[in-house]
Design an enzyme around this catalytic site. Structure first.
Site, PDB file in Angstrom:
ATOM      1  N   ASP A  18       4.705  -2.005  -6.366  1.00  0.00           N
ATOM      2  CA  ASP A  18       3.436  -2.352  -5.716  1.00  0.00           C
ATOM      3  C   ASP A  18       2.293  -2.349  -6.726  1.00  0.00           C
ATOM      4  O   ASP A  18       2.316  -1.602  -7.705  1.00  0.00           O
ATOM      5  CB  ASP A  18       3.163  -1.340  -4.594  1.00  0.00           C
ATOM      6  CG  ASP A  18       2.127  -1.845  -3.603  1.00  0.00           C
ATOM      7  OD1 ASP A  18       1.823  -3.057  -3.608  1.00  0.00           O
ATOM      8  OD2 ASP A  18       1.622  -1.030  -2.815  1.00  0.00           O
ATOM      9  N   GLY A  19       1.298  -3.191  -6.470  1.00  0.00           N
ATOM     10  CA  GLY A  19       0.075  -3.165  -7.274  1.00  0.00           C
ATOM     11  C   GLY A  19      -0.174  -4.408  -8.107  1.00  0.00           C
ATOM     12  O   GLY A  19      -1.105  -4.434  -8.912  1.00  0.00           O
ATOM     13  N   TRP A  23      -3.684  -5.239 -10.021  1.00  0.00           N
ATOM     14  CA  TRP A  23      -3.624  -5.420 -11.476  1.00  0.00           C
ATOM     15  C   TRP A  23      -4.402  -6.672 -11.860  1.00  0.00           C
ATOM     16  O   TRP A  23      -5.193  -6.673 -12.806  1.00  0.00           O
ATOM     17  CB  TRP A  23      -2.163  -5.538 -11.916  1.00  0.00           C
ATOM     18  CG  TRP A  23      -1.958  -5.623 -13.393  1.00  0.00           C
ATOM     19  CD1 TRP A  23      -1.705  -4.593 -14.240  1.00  0.00           C
ATOM     20  CD2 TRP A  23      -1.996  -6.823 -14.196  1.00  0.00           C
ATOM     21  NE1 TRP A  23      -1.581  -5.066 -15.529  1.00  0.00           N
ATOM     22  CE2 TRP A  23      -1.754  -6.424 -15.527  1.00  0.00           C
ATOM     23  CE3 TRP A  23      -2.206  -8.172 -13.928  1.00  0.00           C
ATOM     24  CZ2 TRP A  23      -1.712  -7.329 -16.590  1.00  0.00           C
ATOM     25  CZ3 TRP A  23      -2.178  -9.071 -14.977  1.00  0.00           C
ATOM     26  CH2 TRP A  23      -1.935  -8.651 -16.291  1.00  0.00           C
ATOM     27  N   HIS A  35       1.576 -11.227 -10.084  1.00  0.00           N
ATOM     28  CA  HIS A  35       2.996 -11.300  -9.728  1.00  0.00           C
ATOM     29  C   HIS A  35       3.833 -11.720 -10.941  1.00  0.00           C
ATOM     30  O   HIS A  35       4.942 -11.233 -11.148  1.00  0.00           O
ATOM     31  CB  HIS A  35       3.217 -12.273  -8.572  1.00  0.00           C
ATOM     32  CG  HIS A  35       2.619 -11.799  -7.272  1.00  0.00           C
ATOM     33  ND1 HIS A  35       2.814 -10.526  -6.782  1.00  0.00           N
ATOM     34  CD2 HIS A  35       1.828 -12.428  -6.357  1.00  0.00           C
ATOM     35  CE1 HIS A  35       2.173 -10.391  -5.619  1.00  0.00           C
ATOM     36  NE2 HIS A  35       1.558 -11.530  -5.349  1.00  0.00           N
ATOM     37  N   SER A  63       9.077  -8.037   1.569  1.00  0.00           N
ATOM     38  CA  SER A  63       9.356  -7.328   2.828  1.00  0.00           C
ATOM     39  C   SER A  63       9.300  -8.283   4.014  1.00  0.00           C
ATOM     40  O   SER A  63       8.747  -9.391   3.913  1.00  0.00           O
ATOM     41  CB  SER A  63       8.329  -6.202   3.029  1.00  0.00           C
ATOM     42  OG  SER A  63       7.082  -6.731   3.437  1.00  0.00           O
ATOM     43  N   GLU A  65       7.424  -7.941   6.316  1.00  0.00           N
ATOM     44  CA  GLU A  65       6.003  -8.047   6.659  1.00  0.00           C
ATOM     45  C   GLU A  65       5.234  -8.922   5.664  1.00  0.00           C
ATOM     46  O   GLU A  65       4.097  -9.321   5.939  1.00  0.00           O
ATOM     47  CB  GLU A  65       5.368  -6.650   6.699  1.00  0.00           C
ATOM     48  CG  GLU A  65       5.783  -5.806   7.904  1.00  0.00           C
ATOM     49  CD  GLU A  65       7.204  -5.281   7.810  1.00  0.00           C
ATOM     50  OE1 GLU A  65       7.687  -4.999   6.700  1.00  0.00           O
ATOM     51  OE2 GLU A  65       7.856  -5.174   8.875  1.00  0.00           O
ATOM     52  N   ASN A  66       5.822  -9.199   4.517  1.00  0.00           N
ATOM     53  CA  ASN A  66       5.099  -9.995   3.509  1.00  0.00           C
ATOM     54  C   ASN A  66       4.910 -11.455   3.935  1.00  0.00           C
ATOM     55  O   ASN A  66       4.109 -12.175   3.331  1.00  0.00           O
ATOM     56  CB  ASN A  66       5.773  -9.911   2.133  1.00  0.00           C
ATOM     57  CG  ASN A  66       5.573  -8.581   1.431  1.00  0.00           C
ATOM     58  OD1 ASN A  66       6.433  -8.117   0.686  1.00  0.00           O
ATOM     59  ND2 ASN A  66       4.431  -7.936   1.651  1.00  0.00           N
ATOM     60  N   SER A 186       6.333   1.770   3.656  1.00  0.00           N
ATOM     61  CA  SER A 186       6.224   0.344   3.992  1.00  0.00           C
ATOM     62  C   SER A 186       7.568  -0.262   4.403  1.00  0.00           C
ATOM     63  O   SER A 186       7.970  -1.322   3.923  1.00  0.00           O
ATOM     64  CB  SER A 186       5.613  -0.434   2.818  1.00  0.00           C
ATOM     65  OG  SER A 186       4.337   0.070   2.500  1.00  0.00           O
ATOM     66  N   GLU A 197      14.825  11.976  -3.436  1.00  0.00           N
ATOM     67  CA  GLU A 197      13.621  12.530  -4.041  1.00  0.00           C
ATOM     68  C   GLU A 197      12.602  11.390  -4.132  1.00  0.00           C
ATOM     69  O   GLU A 197      12.965  10.221  -4.264  1.00  0.00           O
ATOM     70  CB  GLU A 197      13.927  13.062  -5.448  1.00  0.00           C
ATOM     71  CG  GLU A 197      14.896  14.224  -5.461  1.00  0.00           C
ATOM     72  CD  GLU A 197      14.311  15.474  -4.805  1.00  0.00           C
ATOM     73  OE1 GLU A 197      13.132  15.776  -5.031  1.00  0.00           O
ATOM     74  OE2 GLU A 197      15.053  16.144  -4.045  1.00  0.00           O
TER      75      GLU A 197
END
Ligand code: IPE
Ligand code: IPE
Ligand code: MG
Length: 230
Positions: A18-19, A23, A35, A63, A65-66, A186, A197
Site C-alpha cells: 500500500d502507498g 508516494w 503504481h 482487491s 474493492e479496488n 482491508s 505475526e
C-alpha cells in the site's frame, strides 16, 4: 520443554503493498507513476524472496474493492500487470518461481486473463518460491466460496473450509506485512491470518526494498508464537 520458543524462519510471507498513490502525491506525480514504481519494488522483492529461501510470497495486487477506483486508474493497473508478465516472466520462470493466483482473476479483461493463464502454465512445474498474487481478491468472498464448496461436498468444518480456500496447499501464513502506515487488513487473508505475526510499516510501497524484507524476517525470527498455549 521450555514454554518460550523463538520462531523458526518464516516460510510464507504476505504483503499488503500500500502507498503507491501517496508516494506519487508527495512528489506531485500522477498516481499511475506511483503504481509503476510499485511494480519495480515488486520485481526486487520477488528476486530477494527466492534468495532468502521463502517458500511462498503472497502479494496483494488488486482487491475486490479496488473496482471502486476510477476507470483510468484501473486500466493503468491492468496495463502494468500485462507489462510485468511480458517483461519479467522469463526471468522468474527460469529462476524456478511458481506462479499462483488467489482471487477471481477471470473477471479481468480477456487479454490479461490469457497472459495470466500462460504464466501459470509456464511455471506450473517449477519448484522454487511460490509467488502468490492476489487479484480481484477479497477474503470474505474467498471464505464464502470455500464454505459453499465445503457444504456442497458434505460437512462444513474448519478443515473442510480450509481445504477449499484459494490458499489451499500453501504453507501456513507466518508473517503479514502492510506498508504505508495504515493499520488494517482491508479484506486480505482474514482466515489465514488467524495466527500470523503482523508487521505494519510506515514505508510507502514504492520505497520498500529487499532490505526491508530481510529486516522483517529478522524481526519475525525473534518473535514468540504461542498459538493460544503457554
Ligand atoms: C496500493 O497503493 C496499490 C493498490 C491498491 C493497487 P494505493 O493506490 O492504495 O496507494 P494509496 O493508499 O492511495 O497511497
Ligand atoms: C489494499 O489497499 C489493497 C491492495 C494493496 C491491493 P487499499 O489501498 O485498497 O486499502 P484501503 O482502501 O486503504 O483499505
Ligand atoms: Mg491504498
Amino acid at each position: 520443554m521450555t514454554s518460550k520458543r523463538a520462531s523458526q524462519g518464516a516460510r510464507h510471507v504476505a504483503i499488503i503493498m500500500d502507498g503507491n498513490g501517496r508516494w506519487a502525491r508527495k512528489r506531485h506525480l500522477p498516481r499511475a507513476l506511483g503504481h509503476k514504481r510499485g511494480v519495480e519494488a515488486v520485481r526486487k522483492v520477488v528476486r530477494a524472496a527466492g534468495d532468502m529461501g521463502l517458500e511462498a510470497l503472497t502479494l496483494y495486487a488488486f482487491s475486490t474493492e479496488n473496482w471502486r477506483r476510477p476507470e483510468d486508474e484501473i486500466s493503468a493497473l491492468m496495463g502494468l500487470m500485462k507489462a510485468f508478465i511480458l517483461a519479467d516472466l522469463d526471468e522468474f520462470a527460469e529462476a524456478g518461481v511458481r506462479l499462483k493466483i488467489i482471487g477471481d482473476y477471470r473477471k479481468f479483461s480477456p487479454d490479461v486473463v490469457e497472459l495470466i493463464e500462460g504464466a501459470l502454465k509456464r511455471t506450473a512445474t517449477n519448484t522454487g518460491t511460490t509467488l502468490v498474487v492476489a487479484l480481484n481478491y477479497g477474503s470474505q468472498d474467498e471464505i464464502a466460496r470455500a464454505a459453499a464448496n465445503a457444504a456442497a461436498k458434505g460437512a462444513v468444518t474448519v478443515e473442510s473450509i480450509e481445504a477449499e480456500l484459494d490458499t489451499a496447499g500453501l504453507p501456513p501464513l507466518d508473517l503479514l506485512i502492510r506498508t504505508s502506515g495504515e493499520v488494517r487488513l482491508s479484506n486480505f487473508l482474514l482466515w489465514q491470518a488467524a495466527y500470523a505475526e503482523m508487521l505494519f510499516l510506515d514505508t510507502l510501497w514504492p520505497d520498500f526494498t529487499p532490505e526491508h524484507l530481510q529486516a522483517a524476517l529478522d524481526d519475525f525470527a525473534k518473535r514468540e508464537r504461542r498459538y493460544g498455549g503457554r
